[in-house]
Design a protein around this motif. Structure first.
Motif, short mmCIF file in Angstrom:
data_model
loop_
_atom_site.label_atom_id
_atom_site.label_comp_id
_atom_site.label_asym_id
_atom_site.label_seq_id
_atom_site.Cartn_x
_atom_site.Cartn_y
_atom_site.Cartn_z
N GLY A 13 0.81 -1.21 0.00
CA GLY A 13 0.00 0.00 0.00
C GLY A 13 0.84 1.25 0.00
N CYS A 14 0.15 2.37 0.09
CA CYS A 14 0.82 3.67 0.08
C CYS A 14 1.34 4.02 1.48
CB CYS A 14 -0.15 4.74 -0.42
SG CYS A 14 -1.56 5.02 0.69
N HIS A 15 1.97 5.17 1.61
CA HIS A 15 2.58 5.60 2.86
C HIS A 15 1.56 5.86 3.97
CE1 HIS A 15 4.53 8.49 5.66
NE2 HIS A 15 5.54 7.64 5.50
N CYS A 16 0.47 6.53 3.63
CA CYS A 16 -0.52 6.87 4.66
C CYS A 16 -1.44 5.71 5.01
CB CYS A 16 -1.33 8.10 4.25
SG CYS A 16 -2.48 7.82 2.88
N GLY A 17 -1.41 4.65 4.21
CA GLY A 17 -2.20 3.46 4.50
C GLY A 17 -3.62 3.48 3.97
N ARG A 18 -4.01 4.55 3.31
CA ARG A 18 -5.39 4.61 2.80
C ARG A 18 -5.59 3.65 1.63
NH1 ARG A 18 -4.40 9.61 4.97
NH2 ARG A 18 -6.12 10.52 6.16
N ILE A 19 -4.56 3.47 0.80
CA ILE A 19 -4.62 2.52 -0.32
C ILE A 19 -3.94 1.23 0.12
CG2 ILE A 19 -3.88 2.02 -2.68
CD1 ILE A 19 -4.03 5.07 -3.19
N ARG A 20 -4.68 0.13 0.08
CA ARG A 20 -4.15 -1.19 0.44
C ARG A 20 -4.58 -2.17 -0.64
NH1 ARG A 20 -0.24 -2.07 3.22
NH2 ARG A 20 -1.03 -4.09 3.80
N TYR A 21 -3.70 -3.11 -0.94
CA TYR A 21 -4.00 -4.11 -1.95
C TYR A 21 -3.33 -5.42 -1.59
CZ TYR A 21 0.54 -2.37 -3.50
OH TYR A 21 1.85 -1.95 -3.54
N LYS A 22 -3.78 -6.48 -2.25
CA LYS A 22 -3.13 -7.78 -2.10
C LYS A 22 -2.89 -8.31 -3.51
CE LYS A 22 -7.28 -10.63 -1.67
NZ LYS A 22 -8.00 -11.63 -0.88
N PHE A 23 -1.90 -9.20 -3.62
CA PHE A 23 -1.59 -9.79 -4.91
C PHE A 23 -0.90 -11.12 -4.71
CE2 PHE A 23 1.99 -7.19 -3.69
CZ PHE A 23 3.11 -7.92 -4.06
N GLU A 24 -0.93 -11.93 -5.75
CA GLU A 24 -0.29 -13.23 -5.75
C GLU A 24 0.94 -13.14 -6.64
OE1 GLU A 24 -1.52 -15.89 -3.91
OE2 GLU A 24 -2.94 -14.41 -3.16
N GLY A 59 -9.30 2.04 -0.39
CA GLY A 59 -8.74 3.30 -0.86
C GLY A 59 -9.05 3.71 -2.28
N GLU A 60 -10.01 3.08 -2.93
CA GLU A 60 -10.30 3.44 -4.32
C GLU A 60 -10.56 4.93 -4.49
OE1 GLU A 60 -13.01 1.98 -8.11
OE2 GLU A 60 -13.35 1.08 -6.15
N SER A 61 -11.24 5.53 -3.53
CA SER A 61 -11.57 6.96 -3.63
C SER A 61 -10.34 7.86 -3.45
CB SER A 61 -12.63 7.34 -2.60
OG SER A 61 -12.14 7.17 -1.29
N TYR A 62 -9.21 7.29 -2.99
CA TYR A 62 -7.98 8.07 -2.80
C TYR A 62 -7.02 7.95 -3.98
CZ TYR A 62 -9.57 8.50 1.98
OH TYR A 62 -10.32 8.78 3.10
N ILE A 63 -7.37 7.16 -4.98
CA ILE A 63 -6.49 6.95 -6.13
C ILE A 63 -6.72 8.03 -7.18
CG2 ILE A 63 -5.90 5.42 -8.05
CD1 ILE A 63 -6.66 3.07 -6.22
N THR A 64 -5.65 8.68 -7.58
CA THR A 64 -5.66 9.63 -8.69
C THR A 64 -4.81 9.04 -9.80
OG1 THR A 64 -5.95 11.52 -7.21
CG2 THR A 64 -5.04 11.99 -9.40
N THR A 65 -5.24 9.23 -11.03
CA THR A 65 -4.53 8.66 -12.17
C THR A 65 -4.04 9.78 -13.09
OG1 THR A 65 -5.88 6.68 -12.11
CG2 THR A 65 -4.69 7.09 -14.15
N TYR A 66 -2.78 9.68 -13.48
CA TYR A 66 -2.17 10.62 -14.41
C TYR A 66 -1.68 9.83 -15.62
CZ TYR A 66 1.34 13.76 -16.38
OH TYR A 66 2.09 14.55 -17.22
N LYS A 74 -1.08 4.07 -16.97
CA LYS A 74 -1.93 4.75 -16.00
C LYS A 74 -1.12 4.88 -14.71
CE LYS A 74 -5.26 4.52 -18.97
NZ LYS A 74 -5.26 5.55 -19.98
N HIS A 75 -0.60 6.08 -14.49
CA HIS A 75 0.25 6.36 -13.33
C HIS A 75 -0.66 6.73 -12.16
CE1 HIS A 75 3.74 6.27 -15.94
NE2 HIS A 75 3.01 6.96 -16.80
N THR A 76 -0.92 5.76 -11.30
CA THR A 76 -1.81 5.97 -10.17
C THR A 76 -1.00 6.37 -8.94
OG1 THR A 76 -1.71 3.63 -9.59
CG2 THR A 76 -3.52 4.32 -11.01
N CYS A 81 -1.02 11.06 0.28
CA CYS A 81 0.42 11.03 0.55
C CYS A 81 1.28 11.10 -0.72
CB CYS A 81 0.80 9.79 1.36
SG CYS A 81 0.57 8.22 0.52
N GLY A 82 0.69 10.92 -1.90
CA GLY A 82 1.41 11.07 -3.15
C GLY A 82 2.18 9.85 -3.63
#
Length: 166
Positions: A13-24, A59-66, A74-76, A81-82
């Motif tokens: 996840g990100c630094h602030c912890g709002r975005i979290r994910y799991k993967f295999e 954290g989907e609502s905290y993701i910004t895409t450039y 897609k640079h998310t 926290c950036g």
């Protein structure tokens, strides 16, 4: 990532912890340090997993895409926290690129880092594609002749410098 390797569950996840994910993914991965205009500025070192092996936990609502240029990548990043903890790369838009520095400590045991010449993306991508085709054909002579000009080189094992909890 070696498709024959045993897959393990990882989280990040990100630094602030709002975005979290799991993967295999395997415990040992090959990541790329790219020198394109985007990756070099953010210091991104990433490896890819198939989209079906990735799940956003929060954290989907905290993701910004450039995006820019071809708009394939897609640079998310977290809009609090950036941090770019994952993104969709131009070279593999059907996968998710995971920033190795954003993986929770303890599950990755080895990370091999290769340099990728993203400043010359078209040439590098073409050479890598040709090398993969030669390897699939079993044309070892051709693939070894191109290996010094394939757009990436072997870096170092950073398994002892993976991010630790603070």
């Amino acid at each position: 990532m070696d498709s024959n390797s045993h897959l393990e569950s990882h989280q990040g996840g990100c630094h602030c912890g709002r975005i979290r994910y799991k993967f295999e993914a395997p415990k040992s991965v090959t990541a790329f340090k790219c020198n394109c205009s985007m990756c070099s500025k953010r210091g991104n070192i990433s490896f890819s997993v198939p989209k079906h092996n990735f799940s956003l936990l929060s954290g989907e609502s905290y993701i910004t895409t450039y995006s820019f240029g071809t708009h394939t990548a897609k640079h998310t990043f977290c809009n609090v926290c950036g941090i770019t903890s994952f993104n969709i790369s131009r070279s593999n838009p059907h996968a998710v690129s995971i920033n190795v520095n954003c993986v929770d400590p303890g599950t990755l045991t080895h990370v091999e880092i290769l340099s990728f010449d993203g400043r010359n993306w078209e040439r590098t991508h073409y050479l890598r594609t040709k090398m993969k085709e030669a390897q699939l054909r079993g044309d070892k002579d051709n693939s070894s002749n191109e290996s010094s000009d394939q757009g990436y080189e072997v870096g170092s094992d950073v398994s002892n410098s993976l991010p630790q909890s603070h």
